[in-house]
Design an enzyme around this catalytic site. Structure first.
Site, mmCIF file in Angstrom:
data_model
loop_
_atom_site.group_PDB
_atom_site.id
_atom_site.type_symbol
_atom_site.label_atom_id
_atom_site.label_comp_id
_atom_site.label_asym_id
_atom_site.label_seq_id
_atom_site.Cartn_x
_atom_site.Cartn_y
_atom_site.Cartn_z
ATOM 1 N N ASP A 1 90.012 11.264 83.636
ATOM 2 C CA ASP A 1 89.745 12.356 84.562
ATOM 3 C C ASP A 1 89.279 13.547 83.721
ATOM 4 O OD1 ASP A 1 89.970 14.028 86.972
ATOM 5 O OD2 ASP A 1 91.768 14.832 86.006
ATOM 6 N N ASP B 1 89.104 17.504 85.101
ATOM 7 C CA ASP B 1 89.773 18.772 85.388
ATOM 8 C C ASP B 1 91.285 18.638 85.234
ATOM 9 O OD1 ASP B 1 87.424 20.172 85.930
ATOM 10 O OD2 ASP B 1 87.361 19.422 87.981
ATOM 11 N N GLY C 1 85.152 20.400 95.425
ATOM 12 C CA GLY C 1 84.958 21.830 95.671
ATOM 13 C C GLY C 1 84.522 22.165 97.081
ATOM 14 N N LYS C 2 83.572 21.425 97.619
ATOM 15 C CA LYS C 2 83.107 21.694 98.983
ATOM 16 C C LYS C 2 84.217 21.421 99.985
ATOM 17 C CE LYS C 2 79.457 18.984 98.462
ATOM 18 N NZ LYS C 2 79.408 18.791 96.995
ATOM 19 N N THR D 1 85.743 11.270 87.778
ATOM 20 C CA THR D 1 86.158 12.595 88.214
ATOM 21 C C THR D 1 85.493 12.993 89.522
ATOM 22 O OG1 THR D 1 86.215 14.944 87.565
ATOM 23 C CG2 THR D 1 84.322 13.667 86.851
ATOM 24 N N THR D 2 86.113 13.926 90.226
ATOM 25 C CA THR D 2 85.507 14.444 91.454
ATOM 26 C C THR D 2 84.610 15.641 91.182
ATOM 27 O OG1 THR D 2 87.435 15.847 91.858
ATOM 28 C CG2 THR D 2 87.432 13.676 92.883
ATOM 29 N N THR D 3 84.691 16.221 89.989
ATOM 30 C CA THR D 3 83.858 17.366 89.672
ATOM 31 C C THR D 3 82.410 16.921 89.502
ATOM 32 O OG1 THR D 3 83.812 19.417 88.362
ATOM 33 C CG2 THR D 3 83.991 17.344 87.145
ATOM 34 N N ASP E 1 96.099 13.845 85.568
ATOM 35 C CA ASP E 1 97.000 14.995 85.474
ATOM 36 C C ASP E 1 97.642 15.368 86.799
ATOM 37 O OD1 ASP E 1 94.416 16.073 86.493
ATOM 38 O OD2 ASP E 1 95.505 17.966 86.410
ATOM 39 N N LYS F 1 78.868 28.435 92.546
ATOM 40 C CA LYS F 1 80.098 28.282 91.768
ATOM 41 C C LYS F 1 79.845 27.437 90.522
ATOM 42 C CE LYS F 1 83.612 25.345 90.804
ATOM 43 N NZ LYS F 1 83.613 23.897 90.512
#
Length: 252
Positions: free
Chosen positions: A9, A11, A53-54, A122-124, A183, A85
């Protein structure tokens, strides 16, 4: 099944990005758009219950701003806010403002030397991953990872396991040959859903999360002379995580 790959991951796992990276970048985007939205440290901790984020912005409006009147183009507005962002986050990362967590760079170097394959799930956004790796981990480190599964590459984000299934498929590996690093509770649910053994390192936002099912829960990876703390799981009598530690943990 032997350990062949490590899947990370980003973040909160590779770096402490949430509180001092994404949060201020969101706030700057809101300010640029003349919105009276502001996410302080405590509120952001609550918003982290939602990944993406969205999705997080929509959740904020639904749960914390019932007074806000959504415009007809609300989805498009959220998408533009997220792009803004991302630009602010990239600028912050480019100035070295987001530190890599203890032990990460050392372990990545050791893993590569030992022939272990590396990937990210990751989702970022991919842009966030690239700028973080290049400016916080070092130039060229993006190439250390043979697969970078990020952002909207799968429709269902963590805690859905889809991003891990995608990474495994691209690497041509079975879950039994890999170990995930997370995390958060949502991240752990995603990795366990893909049947991955998972090492968890906590941060200020995730100390009270439910990490049932994790192979081990640690304060961080640690370094020689800077030991980590065991929070839950087997005591392998190692003060820091290295490849030998991972091989034993993977076999437990």
């Amino acid at each position: 099944m032997t350990l062949q790959a490590l899947i990370f991951d980003v973040d909160g796992t590779l770096a402490d990005t949430e509180r001092d990276g994404h949060r201020p970048a969101f706030n700057q985007a809101f300010s640029d758009a003349s919105l009276d939205w502001h996410w302080d440290v405590a509120l952001y901790g609550k918003l982290l219950a939602v990944t993406g984020g969205k999705e997080r912005m929509k959740y904020y409006v639904e749960q914390f701003r019932p007074d806000y009147q959504k415009p007809a183009d609300f989805d498009e507005m959220v998408a533009e806010l997220h792009k803004s962002k991302t630009r602010h986050y990239a600028a912050l990362a480019a100035h070295g403002g987001i530190p890599i967590r203890p032990g990460i760079k050392r372990l990545l170097i050791e893993a590569r030397a030992a022939g272990l394959r590396l990937a990210i799930a990751t989702t970022t956004t991919p842009e966030n991953v690239t700028v973080l790796l290049e400016h916080s981990l070092g130039a060229g480190t993006q190439d250390w990872f043979e697969v970078i599964a990020a952002g909207d590459i799968v429709p269902a984000k963590k805690p859905a396991p889809d991003i891990y299934f995608y990474a495994l498929e691209k690497m041509g590996l079975q879950a039994a040959n890999c170990m995930a690093f997370e995390d958060s509770e949502n991240g752990l649910r995603a990795s366990l859903g893909a049947e991955l053994k998972t090492l968890v390192t906590v941060n200020d936002y995730t100390l009270d999360h439910d990490f049932s099912g994790a192979s081990v829960v640690l304060s961080d990876l640690g370094d020689p002379g800077e030991p980590n703390q065991l929070i839950a799981g087997p005591d392998l009598e190692r003060a820091f995580v290295d490849v030998a530690y991972l091989r034993v943990l993977h076999s437990v």
